[in-house]
Enzyme design. Structure first.
Site, PDB file in Angstrom:
ATOM      1  N   CYS A 194     -11.676 -22.657  34.933  1.00  0.00           N
ATOM      2  CA  CYS A 194     -10.873 -23.754  34.823  1.00  0.00           C
ATOM      3  C   CYS A 194      -9.436 -23.148  35.442  1.00  0.00           C
ATOM      4  CB  CYS A 194     -10.944 -24.031  33.205  1.00  0.00           C
ATOM      5  SG  CYS A 194      -9.592 -25.278  33.202  1.00  0.00           S
ATOM      6  N   CYS A 210      -4.585 -25.451  29.618  1.00  0.00           N
ATOM      7  CA  CYS A 210      -5.650 -25.536  29.044  1.00  0.00           C
ATOM      8  C   CYS A 210      -5.826 -24.905  27.615  1.00  0.00           C
ATOM      9  CB  CYS A 210      -6.831 -25.033  29.868  1.00  0.00           C
ATOM     10  SG  CYS A 210      -8.529 -25.125  29.126  1.00  0.00           S
ATOM     11  N   TYR A 259     -30.739  17.704   8.226  1.00  0.00           N
ATOM     12  CA  TYR A 259     -30.808  18.901   8.785  1.00  0.00           C
ATOM     13  C   TYR A 259     -29.860  19.765   8.119  1.00  0.00           C
ATOM     14  CZ  TYR A 259     -30.075  22.037  12.932  1.00  0.00           C
ATOM     15  OH  TYR A 259     -30.116  23.090  13.766  1.00  0.00           O
ATOM     16  N   GLU A 303       3.947   1.716  -1.229  1.00  0.00           N
ATOM     17  CA  GLU A 303       4.574   2.004  -2.706  1.00  0.00           C
ATOM     18  C   GLU A 303       3.191   2.451  -3.320  1.00  0.00           C
ATOM     19  OE1 GLU A 303       7.902  -1.452  -2.822  1.00  0.00           O
ATOM     20  OE2 GLU A 303       5.755  -1.991  -2.589  1.00  0.00           O
ATOM     21  N   LYS A 355     -39.518  17.281  15.558  1.00  0.00           N
ATOM     22  CA  LYS A 355     -38.746  18.645  15.229  1.00  0.00           C
ATOM     23  C   LYS A 355     -39.823  19.391  14.991  1.00  0.00           C
ATOM     24  CE  LYS A 355     -34.958  16.294  12.965  1.00  0.00           C
ATOM     25  NZ  LYS A 355     -34.266  16.190  11.596  1.00  0.00           N
ATOM     26  N   LYS A 392     -36.989   6.849  21.904  1.00  0.00           N
ATOM     27  CA  LYS A 392     -36.176   5.894  21.738  1.00  0.00           C
ATOM     28  C   LYS A 392     -37.116   4.642  21.761  1.00  0.00           C
ATOM     29  CE  LYS A 392     -31.960   5.900  22.681  1.00  0.00           C
ATOM     30  NZ  LYS A 392     -30.674   5.503  21.858  1.00  0.00           N
ATOM     31  N   LYS A 402     -35.298   7.966  13.862  1.00  0.00           N
ATOM     32  CA  LYS A 402     -33.740   8.056  14.265  1.00  0.00           C
ATOM     33  C   LYS A 402     -32.939   7.098  13.752  1.00  0.00           C
ATOM     34  CE  LYS A 402     -31.701   9.647  18.552  1.00  0.00           C
ATOM     35  NZ  LYS A 402     -30.328   8.523  18.508  1.00  0.00           N
ATOM     36  N   ASP A 442       0.698  -1.146  -0.111  1.00  0.00           N
ATOM     37  CA  ASP A 442      -0.110   0.072  -0.034  1.00  0.00           C
ATOM     38  C   ASP A 442       0.997   1.207   0.148  1.00  0.00           C
ATOM     39  OD1 ASP A 442      -2.096  -1.680   0.170  1.00  0.00           O
ATOM     40  OD2 ASP A 442      -2.849  -1.035   2.116  1.00  0.00           O
ATOM     41  N   CYS A 457     -14.214 -28.693  32.935  1.00  0.00           N
ATOM     42  CA  CYS A 457     -13.636 -27.908  32.031  1.00  0.00           C
ATOM     43  C   CYS A 457     -13.925 -28.533  30.521  1.00  0.00           C
ATOM     44  CB  CYS A 457     -12.211 -27.702  31.908  1.00  0.00           C
ATOM     45  SG  CYS A 457     -11.711 -26.659  30.404  1.00  0.00           S
ATOM     46  N   GLU A 474     -26.890  10.944   8.842  1.00  0.00           N
ATOM     47  CA  GLU A 474     -26.350   9.829   9.526  1.00  0.00           C
ATOM     48  C   GLU A 474     -25.969   8.997   8.459  1.00  0.00           C
ATOM     49  OE1 GLU A 474     -26.944  10.531  12.657  1.00  0.00           O
ATOM     50  OE2 GLU A 474     -26.685   8.531  13.766  1.00  0.00           O
ATOM     51  N   GLU A 514     -39.534  12.051  12.206  1.00  0.00           N
ATOM     52  CA  GLU A 514     -38.836  11.258  11.344  1.00  0.00           C
ATOM     53  C   GLU A 514     -38.123  10.200  12.179  1.00  0.00           C
ATOM     54  OE1 GLU A 514     -35.454  14.081  10.112  1.00  0.00           O
ATOM     55  OE2 GLU A 514     -36.823  15.597   9.857  1.00  0.00           O
ATOM     56  N   ARG A 521     -18.988  13.936  14.000  1.00  0.00           N
ATOM     57  CA  ARG A 521     -19.607  14.922  15.389  1.00  0.00           C
ATOM     58  C   ARG A 521     -18.133  15.214  16.079  1.00  0.00           C
ATOM     59  NH1 ARG A 521     -23.651  15.316  18.296  1.00  0.00           N
ATOM     60  NH2 ARG A 521     -24.927  13.571  17.396  1.00  0.00           N
ATOM     61  N   SER A 537     -26.715  17.370  20.410  1.00  0.00           N
ATOM     62  CA  SER A 537     -27.291  16.051  20.349  1.00  0.00           C
ATOM     63  C   SER A 537     -28.802  16.371  20.849  1.00  0.00           C
ATOM     64  CB  SER A 537     -26.608  15.064  21.154  1.00  0.00           C
ATOM     65  OG  SER A 537     -26.727  15.790  22.597  1.00  0.00           O
ATOM     66  N   LEU A 538     -29.583  15.269  20.943  1.00  0.00           N
ATOM     67  CA  LEU A 538     -30.874  15.607  21.248  1.00  0.00           C
ATOM     68  C   LEU A 538     -31.308  14.900  22.476  1.00  0.00           C
ATOM     69  CD1 LEU A 538     -32.722  14.572  17.927  1.00  0.00           C
ATOM     70  CD2 LEU A 538     -32.421  16.705  18.765  1.00  0.00           C
ATOM     71  N   ASP A 546     -29.726   4.680  13.335  1.00  0.00           N
ATOM     72  CA  ASP A 546     -28.720   4.582  14.217  1.00  0.00           C
ATOM     73  C   ASP A 546     -27.362   4.116  13.439  1.00  0.00           C
ATOM     74  OD1 ASP A 546     -27.733   3.844  16.651  1.00  0.00           O
ATOM     75  OD2 ASP A 546     -28.487   1.806  16.665  1.00  0.00           O
ATOM     76  N   CYS A 569     -10.491 -29.259  28.773  1.00  0.00           N
ATOM     77  CA  CYS A 569      -9.213 -30.112  29.506  1.00  0.00           C
ATOM     78  C   CYS A 569      -9.576 -30.777  30.449  1.00  0.00           C
ATOM     79  CB  CYS A 569      -8.227 -29.026  29.787  1.00  0.00           C
ATOM     80  SG  CYS A 569      -8.505 -28.081  31.070  1.00  0.00           S
TER      81      CYS A 569
HETATM   82  S1  IVH Z   1     -31.557  15.881  13.756  1.00  0.00           S
HETATM   83  C1  IVH Z   1     -30.078  19.599  16.205  1.00  0.00           C
HETATM   84  N1  IVH Z   1     -32.792  13.596  12.607  1.00  0.00           N
HETATM   85  O1  IVH Z   1     -29.481  11.253  16.469  1.00  0.00           O
HETATM   86  C2  IVH Z   1     -30.864  18.286  15.865  1.00  0.00           C
HETATM   87  N2  IVH Z   1     -30.764  13.507  14.044  1.00  0.00           N
HETATM   88  O2  IVH Z   1     -29.303  12.054  19.275  1.00  0.00           O
HETATM   89  C3  IVH Z   1     -29.942  17.556  14.770  1.00  0.00           C
HETATM   90  N3  IVH Z   1     -29.997  11.112  14.204  1.00  0.00           N
HETATM   91  O3  IVH Z   1     -27.092  13.907  16.567  1.00  0.00           O
HETATM   92  C4  IVH Z   1     -30.246  16.339  14.601  1.00  0.00           C
HETATM   93  N4  IVH Z   1     -31.608  10.219  12.856  1.00  0.00           N
HETATM   94  O4  IVH Z   1     -26.867  11.880  14.905  1.00  0.00           O
HETATM   95  C5  IVH Z   1     -31.815  14.239  13.310  1.00  0.00           C
HETATM   96  N5  IVH Z   1     -33.793  12.178  11.587  1.00  0.00           N
HETATM   97  C6  IVH Z   1     -32.798  12.658  12.634  1.00  0.00           C
HETATM   98  C7  IVH Z   1     -31.781  11.709  13.069  1.00  0.00           C
HETATM   99  C8  IVH Z   1     -31.192  12.300  13.902  1.00  0.00           C
HETATM  100  C9  IVH Z   1     -30.572  10.080  13.358  1.00  0.00           C
HETATM  101  C10 IVH Z   1     -29.134  11.150  15.188  1.00  0.00           C
HETATM  102  C11 IVH Z   1     -27.967  12.409  15.012  1.00  0.00           C
HETATM  103  C12 IVH Z   1     -28.310  13.229  16.085  1.00  0.00           C
HETATM  104  C13 IVH Z   1     -28.726  12.277  17.297  1.00  0.00           C
HETATM  105  C14 IVH Z   1     -29.258  12.864  18.317  1.00  0.00           C
END
Ligand code: IVH
Length: 663
Positions: A424, A430, A226, A36, A288, A312, A115, A34, A406, A173, A113, A136, A83-84, A117, A409
């Site tokens: 064990c 072992c 966003y 080279e 939102k 959640k 969320k 890699d 075990c 995300e 919306e 982030r 964050s939220l 992951d 062994c």
């Molecule tokens: S809006 C200021 N929308 O969840 C608000 N966040 O714990 C900006 N996430 O930081 C975030 N899906 O990493 C928004 N539909 C969605 C999301 C979302 C996942 C994440 C994002 C955020 C975290 C909040």
């Protein structure tokens, strides 16, 4: 360089690089390292910078994922990445709605919306071109991972003509869909590499890879949700998503406008079930306030906006039949019962095994073979059994009997008072415990030997390495048996083992794998006692006098050194040159006296280790190249420093060369 020379060289380099791409991707047989490869790319990119007229669309530099030369720069977010607020309770969603209504003069409208992951990303566009992608990080500053993000097909590099602002940021995300995640983990399992616990970790880990070519194959995707900027051509969040979709972005979907909290609850209820059919992980809903004017009225707290909140979803559960129980023997001899299950779909992946924790847990739940069990996915790789459905049990099913010996062994198991797990005690003989000890010893936080688990397991199974001291007897010749190994990988392994001799004493102590001696305890011990001999001779009272050392740890240390086998092992490690005493700051040799090094690129161990090493041998280390620099220690993916060193006539040495010099 004249234009004519440059043209010729560009053609030569492009042809060579394309051939190497073919060797790498198509034939799966790389011909050069890699490093080279990167040098070729670097040279080509350098010429193209000087002669931009020579850049053609088909140049290897223009290929997605070709830029593999980065250490991630830290970049400040123009707008903090907040964050939220999170909740699992519908009541708290109702409270959120009341708070919003109280603070506003007009009725709010919400957008609901999912969320996603994954891992958050901020994309900056300047004049319609993707300029920068930043993770982030700590919310204020993140890693600049633009080259990796460019490999994600759905993220536009160049927006088609439209009414986008000259500069804006769009956040979203990055995630790894379930099929890509399963593929990645199966490949890693086959290669003996550690698995990713979940798609989120896999996405975040992939984004931080140094080689974009690997990232390109990871199947990452992105939803954007966003937009931030100074003069945006819309007044509501909903419109911003629609606009962004029109500009070519893949935006958060579904996005549903709601007027009442009951509408919000209906969205949550629907998706709590419906999400199970999606090919990617979601862990909640985001609510939102739609109008920007209202968002401004509500404002932010230090950590999160008051105009949004997250609900959640509960961890997904599934029920299935318990077919049998395996007992795994860990590195320390700890026994973990693992359930073999009738395969069942859970959170997007098929689950066949689940953790049963220990004998107490099995007794507590009164789990029996062929029970219908409830499994749940937490943050770990292996889901856990959290309950049983007693109503579906046969009346005559016998209670489960835990093993007494075990499974590897045959030694009778022991269980110390207050310990949940059986052990064990046959730690010297072992097999999984021996292999586990070698793996632990070589691990990144211990001796940091650059070898995958599969490699070490192979060395163990072939009888080349039966204990950790054997590692230091390995010669390149021994590795001939592994026909699939290139010269280079054999050399890398040997070099990395050699370099591990310089591992500082506290890490060596941790690497030995003495029961209850973790990293912190090892540091405390090394702070208090100057050498392994002092530790071996320390009695119970001397040990107990050390900060954070209690009876349990003291006994374990005494037990370890009472064993003649362990003492012999330490003697062999010492004879091999492994450091068995603390950092005596006196120089170990003058081999590097008068030399000033600059360190660059990715090395087999942290730079600080090399700095300490160079200094111990009388050399100096500076942070950047100057007239005083005599040597550049260059690791993989060395960047501009390498080029400058070569220009300045500074000697460039590899890790291996450095180590030879000090012998
Ligand atoms: S809006 C200021 N929308 O969840 C608000 N966040 O714990 C900006 N996430 O930081 C975030 N899906 O990493 C928004 N539909 C969605 C999301 C979302 C996942 C994440 C994002 C955020 C975290 C909040």
């Amino acid at each position: 360089m004249t234009l004519k020379e440059a043209t010729e060289r560009v053609v030569q380099l492009s042809t060579a690089i394309e051939a190497h791409n073919r060797h790498y991707y198509v034939e799966n047989k790389p011909v050069i390292s890699d490093f080279e490869y990167d040098l070729l790319m670097q040279e080509l990119a350098g010429i193209e910078r000087l002669f931009p007229q020579l850049v053609v669309a088909t140049s290897p530099t223009q290929r997605v994922g070709s830029d593999s030369l980065r250490e991630f720069a830290q970049v400040a977010h123009k707008y903090a990445m907040l964050s939220l607020n999170n909740t699992y309770s519908i009541d708290e969603i109702r409270e959120f709605d009341s708070r919003v209504r109280k603070a506003l003069s007009d009725e709010p409208e919400y957008v609901c919306e999912l969320k996603f992951d994954g891992t958050a990303i901020g994309l900056t566009y300047v004049n319609g071109q993707l300029h920068q992608a930043v993770t982030r990080g700590d919310g204020e500053r993140g890693d600049e991972v633009t080259a990796n993000v460019r490999t994600i097909g759905s993220i536009p590099q160049q927006l088609p003509p439209g009414d986008w602002p000259a500069a804006f940021e769009i956040r979203g995300e990055i995630f790894m869909p379930f099929p890509a995640f399963e593929r990645l983990n199966s490949a890693r399992a086959a290669a003996g590499e550690p698995l990713f616990a979940n798609p989120r970790n896999a996405a975040a880990g992939s984004l931080k890879l140094l080689d974009s070519r690997t990232v390109a194959g990871r199947g990452l995707e992105c939803f954007l949700y966003y937009i931030l900027g100074d003069s945006l051509p819309f007044d509501t969040h909903f419109d911003s998503l629609q606009k962004a979709a029109g500009w070519g972005f893949r935006v958060s979907e579904p996005a549903v406008r709601c007027r009442t909290v009951d509408d919000i609850v209906a969205f949550i209820d629907h998706w709590a079930e419906a999400r199970k059919t999606l090919p990617y992980a979601t862990d909640g809903a985001v609510i939102k306030v739609n109008a920007f004017a209202q968002q401004r009225q509500l404002g932010m707290t230090a950590k999160s906006p008051r105009w949004a909140t997250a609900f959640k979803f509960k961890a997904e559960q599934a029920t299935t039949e318990l077919l049998s129980v395996d007992f795994q023997v860990g590195r320390t001899g700890a026994i973990t019962p693992v359930a073999n299950l009738m395969p069942v779909l859970l959170a997007g992946t098929t689950v066949k095994r689940a953790s049963l924790h220990n004998a107490d847990q099995i007794a507590l739940l009164d789990i029996r073979l062929h029970d219908t069990v409830v499994v749940e996915k937490g943050g770990e790789i292996i889901p856990k059994v959290v309950g049983i459905d007693r109503s579906r049990r046969d009346a005559d099913s016998p209670p489960f009997r835990y093993i007494s010996h075990c499974p590897e062994c045959g030694t009778p198991l022991v269980r110390d008072e207050g310990e949940a797990k059986h052990y064990c005690p046959n730690d010297a003989h072992c097999p999984p415990q021996i292999l586990g000890k070698i793996l632990h010893f070589a691990g990144r936080r211990a001796m940091n030997i650059n070898a995958g688990e599969a490699t070490i397991e192979l060395l163990y199974r072939k009888g080349l390495v039966r204990d950790v001291a054997d590692l230091y007897r390995l010669r390149k010749d021994d590795l001939r048996h592994f026909s699939h190994w290139g010269e280079k990988s054999a050399e890398n392994l040997i070099n990395s083992i050699a370099a591990s001799r310089q591992t500082p004493f506290p890490k060596v102590l941790y690497a030995l794998g003495i029961r209850f001696v973790g990293e912190t305890v090892a540091k405390r011990l090394a702070d208090a006692l100057p050498s392994i001999d002092a530790l071996a001779q320390a009695g119970r009272d001397a040990l107990l006098a050390i900060d954070e050392i209690g009876e349990r740890i003291a006994q374990s240390i005494i037990h370890y050194f009472a064993d003649a086998g362990n003492r012999a092992l330490i003697d062999r490690l010492r004879a091999a040159g492994v450091r068995m005493e603390g950092d005596a700051r006196a120089p170990r040799s003058g081999a590097l006296a008068g030399m000033t090094f600059v360190i660059t690129g990715t090395l087999s161990r942290p730079r600080d280790d090399f700095k300490a090493l160079i200094e111990q041998h009388g050399g100096r280390v500076a942070s950047d190249i100057s007239t005083k620099t005599t040597h550049l220690l260059a690791g993989q993916n060395a960047g501009s420093k390498l080029a400058r060193a070569q220009k300045a006539g500074v000697a460039v040495v590899s890790e291996a060369e450095l180590i030879t010099r000090m012998k």
